[in-house]
Write a protein that holds these residues in place. Structure first.
Motif, PDB file in Angstrom:
ATOM      1  N   ALA A 179      -5.001  13.269 -10.495  1.00  0.00           N
ATOM      2  CA  ALA A 179      -4.602  12.206 -11.428  1.00  0.00           C
ATOM      3  C   ALA A 179      -4.573  10.844 -10.748  1.00  0.00           C
ATOM      4  N   ILE A 180      -4.447  10.823  -9.414  1.00  0.00           N
ATOM      5  CA  ILE A 180      -4.469   9.558  -8.672  1.00  0.00           C
ATOM      6  C   ILE A 180      -5.905   9.168  -8.313  1.00  0.00           C
ATOM      7  N   ILE A 181      -6.745  10.167  -8.028  1.00  0.00           N
ATOM      8  CA  ILE A 181      -8.125   9.895  -7.593  1.00  0.00           C
ATOM      9  C   ILE A 181      -8.937   9.220  -8.697  1.00  0.00           C
ATOM     10  N   VAL A 182      -8.764   9.654  -9.954  1.00  0.00           N
ATOM     11  CA  VAL A 182      -9.582   9.119 -11.055  1.00  0.00           C
ATOM     12  C   VAL A 182      -9.410   7.606 -11.217  1.00  0.00           C
ATOM     13  N   PRO A 183      -8.156   7.093 -11.412  1.00  0.00           N
ATOM     14  CA  PRO A 183      -8.024   5.626 -11.523  1.00  0.00           C
ATOM     15  C   PRO A 183      -8.401   4.907 -10.238  1.00  0.00           C
ATOM     16  N   GLY A 184      -8.178   5.567  -9.078  1.00  0.00           N
ATOM     17  CA  GLY A 184      -8.576   4.960  -7.816  1.00  0.00           C
ATOM     18  C   GLY A 184     -10.086   4.786  -7.731  1.00  0.00           C
ATOM     19  N   LEU A 185     -10.810   5.768  -8.252  1.00  0.00           N
ATOM     20  CA  LEU A 185     -12.272   5.713  -8.270  1.00  0.00           C
ATOM     21  C   LEU A 185     -12.775   4.597  -9.183  1.00  0.00           C
ATOM     22  N   ILE A 186     -12.119   4.444 -10.329  1.00  0.00           N
ATOM     23  CA  ILE A 186     -12.499   3.375 -11.263  1.00  0.00           C
ATOM     24  C   ILE A 186     -12.319   2.016 -10.597  1.00  0.00           C
ATOM     25  N   ALA A 187     -11.150   1.819  -9.967  1.00  0.00           N
ATOM     26  CA  ALA A 187     -10.878   0.547  -9.289  1.00  0.00           C
ATOM     27  C   ALA A 187     -11.892   0.299  -8.174  1.00  0.00           C
ATOM     28  N   ALA A 188     -12.214   1.345  -7.418  1.00  0.00           N
ATOM     29  CA  ALA A 188     -13.164   1.205  -6.317  1.00  0.00           C
ATOM     30  C   ALA A 188     -14.553   0.832  -6.822  1.00  0.00           C
ATOM     31  N   LEU A 189     -14.967   1.414  -7.954  1.00  0.00           N
ATOM     32  CA  LEU A 189     -16.285   1.096  -8.523  1.00  0.00           C
ATOM     33  C   LEU A 189     -16.340  -0.341  -9.030  1.00  0.00           C
ATOM     34  N   VAL A 190     -15.282  -0.747  -9.752  1.00  0.00           N
ATOM     35  CA  VAL A 190     -15.270  -2.108 -10.326  1.00  0.00           C
ATOM     36  C   VAL A 190     -15.227  -3.155  -9.220  1.00  0.00           C
ATOM     37  N   LEU A 191     -14.227  -3.031  -8.325  1.00  0.00           N
ATOM     38  CA  LEU A 191     -14.054  -4.048  -7.290  1.00  0.00           C
ATOM     39  C   LEU A 191     -15.099  -3.904  -6.184  1.00  0.00           C
ATOM     40  N   GLY A 192     -15.478  -2.657  -5.858  1.00  0.00           N
ATOM     41  CA  GLY A 192     -16.473  -2.442  -4.812  1.00  0.00           C
ATOM     42  C   GLY A 192     -17.831  -3.022  -5.170  1.00  0.00           C
ATOM     43  N   SER A 193     -18.205  -2.924  -6.462  1.00  0.00           N
ATOM     44  CA  SER A 193     -19.495  -3.489  -6.887  1.00  0.00           C
ATOM     45  C   SER A 193     -19.489  -5.014  -6.806  1.00  0.00           C
ATOM     46  N   ILE A 194     -18.310  -5.626  -6.993  1.00  0.00           N
ATOM     47  CA  ILE A 194     -18.214  -7.093  -6.888  1.00  0.00           C
ATOM     48  C   ILE A 194     -18.285  -7.515  -5.423  1.00  0.00           C
ATOM     49  N   TYR A 195     -17.426  -6.882  -4.574  1.00  0.00           N
ATOM     50  CA  TYR A 195     -17.362  -7.272  -3.158  1.00  0.00           C
ATOM     51  C   TYR A 195     -18.645  -6.918  -2.416  1.00  0.00           C
ATOM     52  N   GLY A 196     -19.313  -5.848  -2.856  1.00  0.00           N
ATOM     53  CA  GLY A 196     -20.533  -5.431  -2.193  1.00  0.00           C
ATOM     54  C   GLY A 196     -21.757  -6.232  -2.624  1.00  0.00           C
ATOM     55  N   GLY A 197     -21.558  -7.133  -3.597  1.00  0.00           N
ATOM     56  CA  GLY A 197     -22.666  -7.950  -4.068  1.00  0.00           C
ATOM     57  C   GLY A 197     -23.642  -7.191  -4.965  1.00  0.00           C
ATOM     58  N   VAL A 198     -23.237  -5.993  -5.410  1.00  0.00           N
ATOM     59  CA  VAL A 198     -24.104  -5.188  -6.283  1.00  0.00           C
ATOM     60  C   VAL A 198     -24.130  -5.762  -7.690  1.00  0.00           C
ATOM     61  N   ALA A 199     -22.967  -6.236  -8.162  1.00  0.00           N
ATOM     62  CA  ALA A 199     -22.864  -6.747  -9.530  1.00  0.00           C
ATOM     63  C   ALA A 199     -22.018  -8.002  -9.577  1.00  0.00           C
ATOM     64  N   SER A 200     -22.262  -8.834 -10.587  1.00  0.00           N
ATOM     65  CA  SER A 200     -21.406 -10.006 -10.804  1.00  0.00           C
ATOM     66  C   SER A 200     -20.096  -9.536 -11.438  1.00  0.00           C
ATOM     67  N   VAL A 201     -19.134 -10.451 -11.563  1.00  0.00           N
ATOM     68  CA  VAL A 201     -17.840 -10.108 -12.173  1.00  0.00           C
ATOM     69  C   VAL A 201     -18.040  -9.625 -13.598  1.00  0.00           C
ATOM     70  N   THR A 202     -18.898 -10.299 -14.357  1.00  0.00           N
ATOM     71  CA  THR A 202     -19.143  -9.924 -15.747  1.00  0.00           C
ATOM     72  C   THR A 202     -19.780  -8.548 -15.856  1.00  0.00           C
ATOM     73  N   GLU A 203     -20.760  -8.301 -14.989  1.00  0.00           N
ATOM     74  CA  GLU A 203     -21.434  -6.985 -15.002  1.00  0.00           C
ATOM     75  C   GLU A 203     -20.480  -5.873 -14.601  1.00  0.00           C
ATOM     76  N   ALA A 204     -19.641  -6.119 -13.586  1.00  0.00           N
ATOM     77  CA  ALA A 204     -18.681  -5.118 -13.130  1.00  0.00           C
ATOM     78  C   ALA A 204     -17.663  -4.821 -14.235  1.00  0.00           C
ATOM     79  N   ALA A 205     -17.254  -5.842 -14.971  1.00  0.00           N
ATOM     80  CA  ALA A 205     -16.317  -5.649 -16.089  1.00  0.00           C
ATOM     81  C   ALA A 205     -16.923  -4.763 -17.155  1.00  0.00           C
ATOM     82  N   ALA A 206     -18.206  -5.008 -17.464  1.00  0.00           N
ATOM     83  CA  ALA A 206     -18.897  -4.192 -18.473  1.00  0.00           C
ATOM     84  C   ALA A 206     -19.071  -2.761 -17.992  1.00  0.00           C
TER      85      ALA A 206
END
Length: 206
Positions: A179-206
């Motif tokens: 139950a902790i891993i699932v929301p942690g994974l979501i946060a990591a995908l959203v923020l990781g894609s922004i910090y890693g330069g994979v996606a813009s803020v808008t794209e990561a939000a979508a």
């Protein structure tokens, strides 16, 4: 003034705001936030002030998932506040923990406040997100430290949970960990894609 307002409201990055609000609503409706709170209860142990500490940690997770303060405080008020009051926690400490934890949503990325500030100040939103993580973590640790010191000095302010209370909702620690891993994974995908330069803020939000 008219042209400035029009230029602001037609900014493409502003699309991220309703997307993050939608994400917060999905977390609420799907029960992920409730599962996260119940899971943290298992790991809080019999520590004095344990439920208050877990509330702050959950608030930090939710801030990293939603970015809005209002919904987070309402959610914590529904999940955590009755639990703390039922266990005999000090009323002022309980309300303070919910308000302080909820306020992390304004600092912890993906903060909607930072998105709007970045647009107004013509600053990089991704850079603001990167810069905000350290003070957000310091705030969380400061809140936890304050709660622990107060409850260790005066255990009546935050009585430890019984074993029955601690394990309510999850049969074992593995279920709680999932139950902790699932929301942690979501946060990591959203923020990781922004910090890693994979996606813009808008794209990561979508």
């Amino acid at each position: 003034v008219t042209s400035r307002v029009y230029g602001f409201v037609t900014e493409y990055s502003l699309v991220a705001v309703p997307m993050f609000v939608l994400m917060a609503s999905l977390l609420d409706r799907s029960g992920i936030a409730k599962d996260l709170f119940n899971a943290m209860r298992v790991f809080a142990g019999r520590l004095p002030g344990g439920v208050a500490v877990q509330t702050i940690v959950v608030a930090f997770f939710l801030a990293a998932l939603s970015g809005i303060i209002g919904g987070e405080i309402v959610l914590l008020g529904i999940l955590a506040l009755p639990q703390m009051l039922r266990l005999g926690y000090d009323k002022h400490l309980s309300i303070g923990v919910v308000c302080a934890g909820g306020a992390l949503g304004t600092m912890m990325p993906p903060s909607i406040v930072l998105i709007i500030y970045g647009l107004i100040a013509s600053e990089s939103i991704a850079d603001l997100f990167t810069a905000a993580i350290t003070p957000a973590v310091i705030l969380m640790l400061s809140y936890i430290g304050y709660v622990l010191v107060r409850c260790l000095r005066n255990p009546a302010m935050g009585p430890p949970m019984s074993d029955a209370d601690r394990e309510e909702g999850f049969a074992n620690r593995w279920q709680a960990l999932r139950a902790i891993i699932v929301p942690g994974l979501i946060a990591a995908l959203v923020l990781g894609s922004i910090y890693g330069g994979v996606a813009s803020v808008t794209e990561a939000a979508a």
